[in-house]
Enzyme design. Structure first.
Site, PDB file in Angstrom:
ATOM      1  N   ARG A 125      50.632  -6.424  82.974  1.00  0.00           N
ATOM      2  CA  ARG A 125      51.229  -7.151  81.822  1.00  0.00           C
ATOM      3  C   ARG A 125      51.330  -8.654  82.069  1.00  0.00           C
ATOM      4  O   ARG A 125      52.193  -9.337  81.519  1.00  0.00           O
ATOM      5  CB  ARG A 125      52.622  -6.614  81.488  1.00  0.00           C
ATOM      6  CG  ARG A 125      52.616  -5.205  80.976  1.00  0.00           C
ATOM      7  CD  ARG A 125      53.835  -4.935  80.124  1.00  0.00           C
ATOM      8  NE  ARG A 125      53.846  -3.554  79.716  1.00  0.00           N
ATOM      9  CZ  ARG A 125      54.431  -2.583  80.385  1.00  0.00           C
ATOM     10  NH1 ARG A 125      55.104  -2.867  81.490  1.00  0.00           N
ATOM     11  NH2 ARG A 125      54.373  -1.364  79.949  1.00  0.00           N
ATOM     12  N   LYS A 231      43.984 -33.346  74.881  1.00  0.00           N
ATOM     13  CA  LYS A 231      44.161 -31.916  74.622  1.00  0.00           C
ATOM     14  C   LYS A 231      45.621 -31.516  74.839  1.00  0.00           C
ATOM     15  O   LYS A 231      46.164 -30.692  74.100  1.00  0.00           O
ATOM     16  CB  LYS A 231      43.231 -31.076  75.504  1.00  0.00           C
ATOM     17  CG  LYS A 231      43.401 -29.590  75.225  1.00  0.00           C
ATOM     18  CD  LYS A 231      42.201 -28.746  75.466  1.00  0.00           C
ATOM     19  CE  LYS A 231      42.481 -27.309  74.987  1.00  0.00           C
ATOM     20  NZ  LYS A 231      41.378 -26.400  75.178  1.00  0.00           N
TER      21      LYS A 231
HETATM   22  N1  GLY Z   1      39.023 -24.985  72.632  1.00  0.00           N
HETATM   23  C1  GLY Z   1      39.972 -25.145  71.623  1.00  0.00           C
HETATM   24  C2  GLY Z   1      41.357 -24.883  72.043  1.00  0.00           C
HETATM   25  O1  GLY Z   1      41.635 -24.754  73.215  1.00  0.00           O
HETATM   26  O2  GLY Z   1      42.227 -24.795  71.205  1.00  0.00           O
END
Ligand code: GLY
Length: 363
Positions: A125, A231
């Site tokens: 899990r 990101k």
């Molecule tokens: N590759 C797109 C994301 O990680 O959201």
């Protein structure tokens, strides 16, 4: 010559982690894993190519810290992201006595990262894992943010989870061993960050094509770090892709996924299809009056300089591409959704696009 290590942190409360980006730093993985704490057993998941290149270095670095280490190797290539390979890996983990204190190391490109992360998310899990991306594409995208999964026949990434790693280790010297095509494919995702979030970064890329193509360690360390920071912003503010913010990372990807499926998986590398897909999305934005042709031209010119493909072959039938776009995971209530630029450095989610315009954008 080695370059100093830079750290980017993904801030997600108790799921926070660091991305360490340096050069010739693979052997620091032992200390990194030891530092996570409460670990005695480590299992490396890698593929046949990467094992040959870096398997020994990583095994040795972990063993030197007194850790019990096992290594599991899958065939190189997208077909390893399958339910049958996942089952084999679960069984092997069981046979090795892996338990909740075992840490998995994903050593490889996007396929290995997604697969090993999925194994980590599901075995017992959920157990801890570390990403060591060995391709540019994995370093700037797939190893960061916790999307893990496997493919179903004809449906990429259809089964998976959000499962964040404990740490990510990027060694830019590893980029030197990448075939030119793999390296260039990763550059498409790098360009993407400039278009969606950061015009200054896009200009930096435009002005330093030479350093990029030389794979200059210091410059590429900074490029990877900036991509990870951009990101990080999306992941920190929309970890499970519910608000639409994280979806901007899919700029060009609705077209790209259709291109990959219709051209036949393996014809284009993912990054190559991203390059073509970004230009399709940009042309669509032009057709909708959202941008001028200069925005598309800048992307086109940079992608050409980075040796990326920009066009689809004339003989690839266009109609099936639209059908394929409708099957995209991002489709909601039967409507295809697109991430479209408003300028270099900013994009928006648009979901009421006429299918004929989407079709025309492929040309
Ligand atoms: N590759 C797109 C994301 O990680 O959201």
């Amino acid at each position: 010559m080695s370059v100093e290590t830079t750290t980017v942190t993904i801030n997600l409360a108790e799921r926070s982690y660091d991305i360490q980006i340096g050069s010739d730093n693979l052997s620091s993985v032992g200390r990194m894993v030891k530092g996570i704490g409460d670990v005695s057993h480590v299992v490396i998941i890698t593929d046949s190519n990467v094992r040959q290149l870096y398997g020994e270095t990583v095994l040795k670095a972990l063993a030197q810290e007194g850790l019990q280490v096992d290594i599991m190797t899958v065939p190189a290539g997208e077909t390893s992201k399958s339910a049958s390979i996942a089952e084999e890996l679960w069984q092997q983990l069981l046979a090795l006595g892996a338990d909740r204190k075992t840490i998995i190391i994903a050593l490889g490109g996007g396929v290995v990262g997604d697969l090993a992360g999925f194994i980590a998310a599901t075995y017992c899990r959920g157990i801890r894992f570390v990403q060591i991306p060995t391709t540019l594409l994995a370093a700037v995208d797939s190893s960061v943010g916790g999307k893990v999964g496997i493919n179903l026949p004809g449906a990429k990434n259809m089964v998976g989870a959000f499962w964040q790693p404990q740490a990510v280790l990027v060694d830019v010297s590893v980029l030197q061993s990448l075939p030119a095509r793999d390296y260039q494919a990763g550059l498409a995702e790098v360009v993407k960050y400039g278009v969606i979030q950061d015009e200054q970064f896009f200009s930096l890329l435009e002005n330093n094509v030479g350093l990029i193509m030389e794979r200059d360690a210091e410059f590429m360390r900074d490029v990877i770090a900036r991509c990870c920071e951009l990101k990080a912003y999306c992941v920190e503010n929309d970890e499970r892709e519910t608000s639409g913010l994280r979806a901007i990372l899919n700029y060009g990807h609705t077209f790209c996924h259709a291109i990959e499926a219709c051209a036949g998986y393996g014809t284009y590398m993912h990054g190559e299809a991203v390059a073509i897909g970004m230009l399709c999305a940009s042309r669509l934005a032009e057709a909708l009056g959202r941008i001028t042709d200069e925005v598309t031209a800048r992307q086109h010119d940079l992608l050409v300089q980075l040796h990326l493909p920009i066009d689809l072959p004339e003989d690839l039938a266009r109609e099936p591409l639209v059908e394929a776009m409708k099957r995209d995971k991002k489709t909601e209530h039967g409507k295809i959704r697109f991430i479209l630029p408003t300028r270099i450095g900013h994009v928006e989610l648009v979901d009421d696009v006429d299918e004929a315009l989407a079709l025309a954008a492929f040309n």
